[in-house]
Design a protein around this motif. Structure first.
Motif, PDB file in Angstrom:
ATOM      1  N   LEU A  33       0.706  -1.323   0.141  1.00 31.40           N
ATOM      2  CA  LEU A  33       0.082  -0.008   0.057  1.00 31.40           C
ATOM      3  C   LEU A  33       0.872   1.402   0.011  1.00 31.40           C
ATOM      4  O   LEU A  33       0.278   2.382  -0.278  1.00 31.40           O
ATOM      5  CB  LEU A  33      -0.840  -0.056   1.312  1.00 31.40           C
ATOM      6  CG  LEU A  33      -2.076  -1.224   1.231  1.00 31.40           C
ATOM      7  CD1 LEU A  33      -2.898  -1.048   2.675  1.00 31.40           C
ATOM      8  CD2 LEU A  33      -3.061  -0.890  -0.156  1.00 31.40           C
ATOM      9  N   TYR A  34       1.992   1.108   0.427  1.00 35.29           N
ATOM     10  CA  TYR A  34       3.093   2.214   0.534  1.00 35.29           C
ATOM     11  C   TYR A  34       4.168   2.405  -0.574  1.00 35.29           C
ATOM     12  O   TYR A  34       5.087   3.079  -0.612  1.00 35.29           O
ATOM     13  CB  TYR A  34       3.761   2.322   2.030  1.00 35.29           C
ATOM     14  CG  TYR A  34       2.726   2.659   2.972  1.00 35.29           C
ATOM     15  CD1 TYR A  34       2.308   3.976   3.522  1.00 35.29           C
ATOM     16  CD2 TYR A  34       2.065   1.549   3.602  1.00 35.29           C
ATOM     17  CE1 TYR A  34       1.329   4.086   4.210  1.00 35.29           C
ATOM     18  CE2 TYR A  34       0.957   1.850   4.698  1.00 35.29           C
ATOM     19  CZ  TYR A  34       0.817   3.211   5.005  1.00 35.29           C
ATOM     20  OH  TYR A  34      -0.273   3.212   5.811  1.00 35.29           O
ATOM     21  N   ALA A  35       3.937   1.176  -1.463  1.00 32.48           N
ATOM     22  CA  ALA A  35       4.877   1.150  -2.723  1.00 32.48           C
ATOM     23  C   ALA A  35       4.724   2.327  -3.361  1.00 32.48           C
ATOM     24  O   ALA A  35       3.579   2.676  -3.788  1.00 32.48           O
ATOM     25  CB  ALA A  35       5.002  -0.204  -3.483  1.00 32.48           C
ATOM     26  N   HIS A  36       5.814   2.813  -4.304  1.00 37.41           N
ATOM     27  CA  HIS A  36       5.857   3.725  -5.192  1.00 37.41           C
ATOM     28  C   HIS A  36       5.071   3.178  -6.261  1.00 37.41           C
ATOM     29  O   HIS A  36       5.493   2.067  -6.900  1.00 37.41           O
ATOM     30  CB  HIS A  36       7.303   4.406  -5.528  1.00 37.41           C
ATOM     31  CG  HIS A  36       7.908   5.003  -4.126  1.00 37.41           C
ATOM     32  ND1 HIS A  36       7.676   6.274  -4.115  1.00 37.41           N
ATOM     33  CD2 HIS A  36       9.024   4.595  -3.432  1.00 37.41           C
ATOM     34  CE1 HIS A  36       8.344   6.802  -2.894  1.00 37.41           C
ATOM     35  NE2 HIS A  36       9.027   5.703  -2.493  1.00 37.41           N
ATOM     36  N   HIS A  37       4.138   4.171  -7.147  1.00 34.42           N
ATOM     37  CA  HIS A  37       3.412   3.867  -8.216  1.00 34.42           C
ATOM     38  C   HIS A  37       2.558   2.252  -7.802  1.00 34.42           C
ATOM     39  O   HIS A  37       2.434   1.399  -8.791  1.00 34.42           O
ATOM     40  CB  HIS A  37       4.322   3.431  -9.198  1.00 34.42           C
ATOM     41  CG  HIS A  37       5.194   4.470  -9.557  1.00 34.42           C
ATOM     42  ND1 HIS A  37       4.730   5.818  -9.912  1.00 34.42           N
ATOM     43  CD2 HIS A  37       6.601   4.624  -9.551  1.00 34.42           C
ATOM     44  CE1 HIS A  37       5.965   6.620 -10.169  1.00 34.42           C
ATOM     45  NE2 HIS A  37       7.056   5.983  -9.811  1.00 34.42           N
ATOM     46  N   GLY A  38       2.241   1.929  -6.860  1.00 34.39           N
ATOM     47  CA  GLY A  38       1.606   0.542  -6.569  1.00 34.39           C
ATOM     48  C   GLY A  38       0.164   0.735  -7.246  1.00 34.39           C
ATOM     49  O   GLY A  38      -0.384  -0.380  -7.698  1.00 34.39           O
ATOM     50  N   ALA A  91      -2.035  -2.606 -13.581  1.00 38.35           N
ATOM     51  CA  ALA A  91      -1.223  -3.391 -14.809  1.00 38.35           C
ATOM     52  C   ALA A  91      -1.362  -4.920 -14.516  1.00 38.35           C
ATOM     53  O   ALA A  91      -1.368  -5.659 -15.508  1.00 38.35           O
ATOM     54  CB  ALA A  91       0.267  -2.717 -14.945  1.00 38.35           C
ATOM     55  N   GLY A  92      -1.255  -5.105 -13.374  1.00 42.61           N
ATOM     56  CA  GLY A  92      -1.256  -6.549 -13.035  1.00 42.61           C
ATOM     57  C   GLY A  92      -2.558  -7.255 -13.272  1.00 42.61           C
ATOM     58  O   GLY A  92      -2.767  -8.098 -13.772  1.00 42.61           O
ATOM     59  N   MET A  93      -3.461  -6.327 -12.988  1.00 35.47           N
ATOM     60  CA  MET A  93      -4.911  -6.769 -13.244  1.00 35.47           C
ATOM     61  C   MET A  93      -5.504  -7.215 -14.753  1.00 35.47           C
ATOM     62  O   MET A  93      -5.974  -8.066 -15.229  1.00 35.47           O
ATOM     63  CB  MET A  93      -5.933  -6.056 -12.342  1.00 35.47           C
ATOM     64  CG  MET A  93      -5.904  -6.172 -10.982  1.00 35.47           C
ATOM     65  SD  MET A  93      -6.810  -4.626  -9.905  1.00 35.47           S
ATOM     66  CE  MET A  93      -8.365  -5.131 -10.333  1.00 35.47           C
ATOM     67  N   LEU A  94      -4.555  -5.813 -15.504  1.00 36.61           N
ATOM     68  CA  LEU A  94      -5.029  -5.889 -16.941  1.00 36.61           C
ATOM     69  C   LEU A  94      -4.333  -6.957 -17.543  1.00 36.61           C
ATOM     70  O   LEU A  94      -4.872  -7.824 -18.457  1.00 36.61           O
ATOM     71  CB  LEU A  94      -4.526  -4.698 -17.525  1.00 36.61           C
ATOM     72  CG  LEU A  94      -4.399  -4.532 -19.053  1.00 36.61           C
ATOM     73  CD1 LEU A  94      -5.937  -4.612 -19.459  1.00 36.61           C
ATOM     74  CD2 LEU A  94      -3.929  -3.162 -19.649  1.00 36.61           C
ATOM     75  N   ALA A  95      -3.128  -7.197 -16.914  1.00 35.35           N
ATOM     76  CA  ALA A  95      -2.215  -8.594 -17.523  1.00 35.35           C
ATOM     77  C   ALA A  95      -3.187  -9.917 -17.345  1.00 35.35           C
ATOM     78  O   ALA A  95      -2.967 -10.824 -18.164  1.00 35.35           O
ATOM     79  CB  ALA A  95      -0.894  -8.581 -16.991  1.00 35.35           C
TER      80      ALA A  95
END
Length: 374
Positions: free
Chosen positions: A341-346, A352-356
């Protein structure tokens, strides 16, 4: 393709029941038409006709033409006195008179002492596209044939034309041959009706392939019901003609029986057509229901594919929508509480992961050929 104009309607006739009434009672329906009488007196060389509405028309014509065969044609049964006068004049059993006015009889052939009695069903589509189902009755006695019909329709115009022309056996075959001629005309009109229904069945079938809708099922069911009515007329008609062929009564001579065999074949042919058309109408209904079911399966398949794609995406979104805190109230880091939740560009990485994942599922479904079968 458009549906045929107008559906087949039915002339419903309410049958009057008098429970416990005396057999042979002449009970005229309230809506029965007043009789119209035509008398055709003929021999090999001449034909004389007369018209009227009472018994005098019959007695005068027969007194004038003593060496003739007589066809007494009565349209309309709404006169009790006329029926009783005919019964007295020809010495007809009251049970026969009751069957004549009770217009719900099945086709039959009955033999009595000195005369024979027969009934048939007249079926045709009138100008209002209504299926008329009327009764025809006939009595053959000596040199007299007397016929009874419910309405004023000129159903036997072709026989009257042949009688006026005087060709063939129509004038020399006797009253039994007149009975055969009218029966054969009834059977011929069955074929006319079946041809009309056959065209409508073909039209309904074409509509099924071109643009199926629920009206097809309703039209096919109405056609099937009409065929059932025809079948109820054809089956006993076959037995009636067979009884006439096997009869030893002199009112049905051997020459007439030869022609009756041909009428019997026509009846069998009509029955075969009815059964074939019934199978086709049943197949149309079954095929329509099958097409509806297949279409529903295709829709469910599309919805299932969409659901399968979004289920893992919803699962991921649900996990990261829980929003557990990364730190406690003292500012200490809480382990294993969603560091992503605190990752940059999370956010972008999650999308992107959901689209993939969705694209991978679509690729797998495509390789399996699921989209080709939709």
């Amino acid at each position: 393709m458009k549906s045929y104009s107008g559906r087949v309607h039915y002339k419903h006739k309410r049958r009057k029941y008098e429970v416990g009434s005396q057999p042979g009672t002449i009970d005229i329906p309230e809506d029965a038409l007043k009789p119209k009488i035509e008398v055709f007196s003929f021999n090999e060389s001449e034909l004389q006709t007369s018209k009227g509405t009472d018994m005098k028309t019959i007695t005068k014509q027969m007194a004038k033409c003593t060496d003739h065969t007589h066809w007494i044609k009565i349209n309309g049964l709404g006169d009790v006195q006329l029926m009783e006068d005919i019964g007295t004049f020809l010495n007809i059993n009251h049970l026969v008179l009751e069957d004549i006015v009770n217009t719900h009889q099945r086709p039959k052939f009955d033999e009595y002492e000195g005369y024979v009695f027969a009934t048939s069903r007249i079926l045709y589509l009138d100008k209002n596209n209504e299926l008329a189902n009327c009764q025809f009755s006939g009595i053959v006695k000596d040199n007299i044939f007397i016929s009874f019909e419910e309405d004023y329709s000129d159903y036997f115009e072709a026989v009257k034309t042949r009688l006026k022309a005087g060709k063939g056996l129509i004038r020399t075959g006797g009253p039994g041959f007149i009975l055969y001629s009218l029966t054969d005309t009834i059977l011929d009109n069955y074929f006319v009706l079946l041809a009309q229904l056959g065209d409508r069945i073909d039209d309904t079938e074409d509509r099924l392939y071109d643009h199926a809708d629920k009206s097809i099922m309703f039209d096919a069911q109405q056609l099937k019901r009409t065929l059932i009515i025809i079948r109820r007329a054809c089956w006993p008609e076959r037995d009636k003609i067979n009884d006439m062929i096997r009869s030893e009564n002199p009112e049905i001579n051997k020459e007439t029986k030869i022609y009756l065999r041909d009428a019997y074949d026509h009846c069998i042919q009509a029955m075969d057509m009815v059964e074939s058309y019934k199978e086709v109408t049943s197949s149309i209904i079954d095929l329509y229901l099958s097409m509806v079911s297949n279409r529903m399966n295709e829709i469910m398949k599309v919805l299932t594919i969409i659901s399968v794609i979004f289920i893992p995406l919803t699962f991921i979104a649900g996990i990261y929508g829980m929003n557990f805190s990364r730190q406690d109230e003292h500012g200490h880091t809480i382990p294993d509480n969603m560091p992503e939740l605190y990752a940059h560009h999370g956010y972008v990485l999650a999308l992107a992961g959901m689209l993939a994942l969705a694209l991978i599922q679509l690729f797998v479904f495509w390789k399996k050929g699921w989209f080709n079968k939709l």
